[in-house]
Design a protein around this motif. Structure first.
Motif, PDB file in Angstrom:
ATOM      1  N   ALA A 388      44.474  46.952  28.986  1.00 40.18           N
ATOM      2  CA  ALA A 388      44.907  45.707  29.622  1.00 40.18           C
ATOM      3  C   ALA A 388      44.693  45.807  31.123  1.00 40.18           C
ATOM      4  O   ALA A 388      44.437  46.887  31.669  1.00 40.18           O
ATOM      5  CB  ALA A 388      46.387  45.442  29.318  1.00 40.18           C
ATOM      6  N   TYR A 389      44.816  44.654  31.791  1.00 40.69           N
ATOM      7  CA  TYR A 389      44.795  44.636  33.251  1.00 40.69           C
ATOM      8  C   TYR A 389      45.732  43.541  33.745  1.00 40.69           C
ATOM      9  O   TYR A 389      46.043  42.585  33.041  1.00 40.69           O
ATOM     10  CB  TYR A 389      43.377  44.400  33.800  1.00 40.69           C
ATOM     11  CG  TYR A 389      42.882  42.982  33.635  1.00 40.69           C
ATOM     12  CD1 TYR A 389      43.156  41.996  34.594  1.00 40.69           C
ATOM     13  CD2 TYR A 389      42.143  42.606  32.505  1.00 40.69           C
ATOM     14  CE1 TYR A 389      42.719  40.685  34.428  1.00 40.69           C
ATOM     15  CE2 TYR A 389      41.701  41.300  32.342  1.00 40.69           C
ATOM     16  CZ  TYR A 389      41.994  40.350  33.309  1.00 40.69           C
ATOM     17  OH  TYR A 389      41.564  39.054  33.147  1.00 40.69           O
ATOM     18  N   LYS A 390      46.177  43.703  34.968  1.00 43.10           N
ATOM     19  CA  LYS A 390      46.922  42.663  35.665  1.00 43.10           C
ATOM     20  C   LYS A 390      46.524  42.727  37.140  1.00 43.10           C
ATOM     21  O   LYS A 390      46.623  43.782  37.771  1.00 43.10           O
ATOM     22  CB  LYS A 390      48.438  42.842  35.532  1.00 43.10           C
ATOM     23  CG  LYS A 390      49.230  41.776  36.303  1.00 43.10           C
ATOM     24  CD  LYS A 390      50.732  42.026  36.266  1.00 43.10           C
ATOM     25  CE  LYS A 390      51.337  41.600  34.949  1.00 43.10           C
ATOM     26  NZ  LYS A 390      52.826  41.618  34.989  1.00 43.10           N
ATOM     27  N   ILE A 391      46.053  41.608  37.666  1.00 39.07           N
ATOM     28  CA  ILE A 391      45.665  41.519  39.063  1.00 39.07           C
ATOM     29  C   ILE A 391      46.527  40.447  39.740  1.00 39.07           C
ATOM     30  O   ILE A 391      46.659  39.335  39.222  1.00 39.07           O
ATOM     31  CB  ILE A 391      44.174  41.143  39.229  1.00 39.07           C
ATOM     32  CG1 ILE A 391      43.285  42.038  38.340  1.00 39.07           C
ATOM     33  CG2 ILE A 391      43.758  41.230  40.698  1.00 39.07           C
ATOM     34  CD1 ILE A 391      43.337  43.509  38.659  1.00 39.07           C
ATOM     35  N   LEU A 392      47.100  40.780  40.897  1.00 37.32           N
ATOM     36  CA  LEU A 392      47.877  39.838  41.682  1.00 37.32           C
ATOM     37  C   LEU A 392      47.047  39.414  42.888  1.00 37.32           C
ATOM     38  O   LEU A 392      46.530  40.261  43.621  1.00 37.32           O
ATOM     39  CB  LEU A 392      49.186  40.465  42.164  1.00 37.32           C
ATOM     40  CG  LEU A 392      50.358  40.504  41.180  1.00 37.32           C
ATOM     41  CD1 LEU A 392      50.071  41.467  40.027  1.00 37.32           C
ATOM     42  CD2 LEU A 392      51.637  40.933  41.892  1.00 37.32           C
ATOM     43  N   LEU A 393      46.896  38.110  43.077  1.00 36.01           N
ATOM     44  CA  LEU A 393      46.094  37.569  44.168  1.00 36.01           C
ATOM     45  C   LEU A 393      46.919  36.588  44.993  1.00 36.01           C
ATOM     46  O   LEU A 393      47.699  35.805  44.441  1.00 36.01           O
ATOM     47  CB  LEU A 393      44.862  36.846  43.621  1.00 36.01           C
ATOM     48  CG  LEU A 393      43.857  37.723  42.862  1.00 36.01           C
ATOM     49  CD1 LEU A 393      42.983  36.866  41.962  1.00 36.01           C
ATOM     50  CD2 LEU A 393      42.998  38.519  43.831  1.00 36.01           C
ATOM     51  N   ASP A 394      46.744  36.634  46.306  1.00 36.29           N
ATOM     52  CA  ASP A 394      47.387  35.672  47.189  1.00 36.29           C
ATOM     53  C   ASP A 394      46.769  34.289  46.942  1.00 36.29           C
ATOM     54  O   ASP A 394      45.555  34.126  47.000  1.00 36.29           O
ATOM     55  CB  ASP A 394      47.185  36.094  48.643  1.00 36.29           C
ATOM     56  CG  ASP A 394      47.967  35.231  49.616  1.00 36.29           C
ATOM     57  OD1 ASP A 394      47.604  34.048  49.762  1.00 36.29           O
ATOM     58  OD2 ASP A 394      48.920  35.741  50.230  1.00 36.29           O
ATOM     59  N   LYS A 395      47.598  33.302  46.666  1.00 31.51           N
ATOM     60  CA  LYS A 395      47.088  31.965  46.337  1.00 31.51           C
ATOM     61  C   LYS A 395      46.363  31.309  47.510  1.00 31.51           C
ATOM     62  O   LYS A 395      45.453  30.506  47.310  1.00 31.51           O
ATOM     63  CB  LYS A 395      48.239  31.058  45.879  1.00 31.51           C
ATOM     64  CG  LYS A 395      48.641  31.245  44.434  1.00 31.51           C
ATOM     65  CD  LYS A 395      49.657  30.181  44.025  1.00 31.51           C
ATOM     66  CE  LYS A 395      49.999  30.284  42.549  1.00 31.51           C
ATOM     67  NZ  LYS A 395      50.975  29.241  42.144  1.00 31.51           N
ATOM     68  N   ASP A 396      46.757  31.660  48.718  1.00 29.25           N
ATOM     69  CA  ASP A 396      46.161  31.031  49.894  1.00 29.25           C
ATOM     70  C   ASP A 396      44.881  31.723  50.355  1.00 29.25           C
ATOM     71  O   ASP A 396      43.888  31.064  50.672  1.00 29.25           O
ATOM     72  CB  ASP A 396      47.175  30.999  51.044  1.00 29.25           C
ATOM     73  CG  ASP A 396      48.418  30.185  50.689  1.00 29.25           C
ATOM     74  OD1 ASP A 396      48.259  29.115  50.059  1.00 29.25           O
ATOM     75  OD2 ASP A 396      49.524  30.630  51.028  1.00 29.25           O
ATOM     76  N   THR A 397      44.891  33.052  50.392  1.00 29.19           N
ATOM     77  CA  THR A 397      43.753  33.805  50.947  1.00 29.19           C
ATOM     78  C   THR A 397      42.887  34.463  49.888  1.00 29.19           C
ATOM     79  O   THR A 397      41.786  34.919  50.186  1.00 29.19           O
ATOM     80  CB  THR A 397      44.264  34.894  51.902  1.00 29.19           C
ATOM     81  OG1 THR A 397      45.010  35.870  51.149  1.00 29.19           O
ATOM     82  CG2 THR A 397      45.152  34.302  52.989  1.00 29.19           C
TER      83      THR A 397
END
Length: 448
Positions: A388-397
């Motif tokens: 599995a994977y989980k990536i967290l990304l900033d919604k603005d940048t």
């Protein structure tokens, strides 16, 4: 008693050896002390020998997964032969390190160091005086303060076992418990892991840990969570582990029990009070120059200080900073950046940056890409049942805030995310890159 005088005295030969070499090269009169064989925990009693054994067990794991898919018979492993191979890495190391330091002009001492005053310490029967001191003597298993604690073996002893028992119980729910548990279970040992918390591996993303727990149970390891060990009793050749779960007393029988419940700075008997060196539960208290907050002539790097994560590359980076500040005066503050971390189970669990729990607690504006990837080519070709994977990304940048991987080569692929985060490469930029294909890294574009 005659006192020997040095410019710099280093205690510990893991990250400390690097400091000693740099100071000696700069013309300083240097001494180094270690009560253990020269080389430090990682080289001799931790990461390196563990990874050697895990690497061999991967051959067994892969042969089992690919049975009847081209592999006609599963691999058969010999713990005795594995340990002999491990010794080819660990046995030559202490003498090589010792000799290297001597050739660099460093005076070597073997023994336990304790301060007598702010600038004098004692090792064996000798008094050593210095202008500057570097504490780099690492960590040891945390004291559990329970009856029968002496019946637990530590990670050093586990990695030196001549034979494996039929049963193994690991007390704790961190790296050591899961790495040793996976290794032993694949060698046919009946394994139990007891952890006092509701979830193990608390610093990792809990969705990813849940997937790892599934893989762990599929391996046959019994996970006993929310259960605290209260005492250990020896009965004949077996151990009875008494525990408490939800106010109920329970007990477990085992042949061997391992302390896997955390480590603490190895400073209890160093008499740091006599050197005016402040310390707390996490270790020696240091500032951003890795200098003691209470004695400016003392620096600390690696697991012995209260600053960075207890990881080998962190200690190595701290050693560079300490040596530079010692030789040139305080001019460089430690900047850890984004540090990747791994649990070397099979499959491996890897992370860098924020977990979703932390991102939420900080009130960040983020999005999550999460998927179980057992059906992806990278896992399917190896018949890997859990990934599995989980990536967290900033919604603005669209900056990567955190990356979490479970599966084949996760421990290597996580470094790509670490480079991106430390280099301020956005998810969009990373997605545009062309990776070598087919590799696990080439899947990154589908994670973003």
């Amino acid at each position: 008693m005659k006192t020997e005088t040095y410019d710099v005295i280093v205690i510990g030969t893991g990250s400390g050896a690097s400091v000693a070499h740099k100071c000696a090269k700069a013309g300083k009169k240097v001494a180094i002390i270690d009560c253990n064989p020269y080389g430090g925990t990682c080289q001799l009693r931790g990461c390196d020998p563990k990874k050697v054994l895990v690497g061999i067990s991967q051959a067994l794991d892969m042969s089992n997964r690919l049975l009847h898919k081209g592999v006609t018979e599963p691999a058969k492993l010999s713990w005795k032969d594995m340990m002999q191979f491990k010794h080819t890495f660990t046995d030559p190391t202490p003498s090589k390190n010792d000799q290297s330091l001597i050739e660099a002009g460093v005076k070597t001492f073997h023994g336990r160091a304790a301060f007598q005053s702010e600038n004098i310490l004692k090792v064996n029967s000798k008094l050593l005086k210095a202008d500057k001191f570097v504490l780099a003597n690492g960590a040891k298993p945390a004291k559990l303060s329970i009856p029968g604690e002496e019946f637990l073996i530590d990670s050093t002893a586990f990695l030196s076992l001549n034979t494996l028992p039929d049963e193994l119980l690991l007390v704790g729910g961190g790296y050591i418990a899961f790495e040793f548990g996976h290794l032993a279970a694949r060698m046919g040992v009946k394994v139990k892991i007891i952890h006092r918390g509701k979830m193990p591996l608390e610093n990792f993303d809990q969705d990813m840990v849940t997937n790892l727990l599934t893989a762990t149970r599929l391996l046959g390891i019994e996970l006993i969570l929310d259960t605290e060990v209260k005492a250990i009793v020896k009965e004949n050749d077996r151990l009875v582990v008494h525990a408490e779960a939800k106010d109920k007393e329970i007990s477990f029988m085992t042949s061997l029990a391992v302390h896997a419940a955390g480590r603490t700075a190895d400073i209890d008997d160093m008499q740091l009070e006599k050197a005016n060196v402040a310390y707390g539960k996490k270790g020696v208290e240091v500032n951003d120059y890795l200098q003691s907050v209470s004695n400016p002539n003392v620096y600390a790097c690696g697991d012995v200080n209260n600053k960075g994560l207890p990881l080998t590359p962190v200690g190595a980076k701290e050693a560079i900073i300490v040596a530079s500040n010692l030789l040139k005066g305080n001019h460089t503050e430690i900047d850890y950046g984004h540090i990747p971390s791994n649990v070397f189970t099979i499959p491996a669990l890897a992370m860098v940056g924020l977990t979703e729990q932390l991102a939420k607690s900080q009130g960040l504006n983020y999005k999550v890409n999460y998927e179980e990837t057992t059906g992806w080519f990278a896992s399917k070709r190896l018949n890997e049942p859990i990934s599995a994977y989980k990536i967290l990304l900033d919604k603005d940048t669209n900056q990567v805030l955190g990356a979490h991987l479970l599966g084949p080569h996760a421990e290597d692929v996580i470094n790509v995310f670490a480079v991106a985060m430390n280099g301020n490469i956005t998810g969009d930029q990373l997605k545009k890159m062309i990776f070598s294909y087919p590799t696990n890294a080439s899947d990154i574009v589908y994670m973003l």
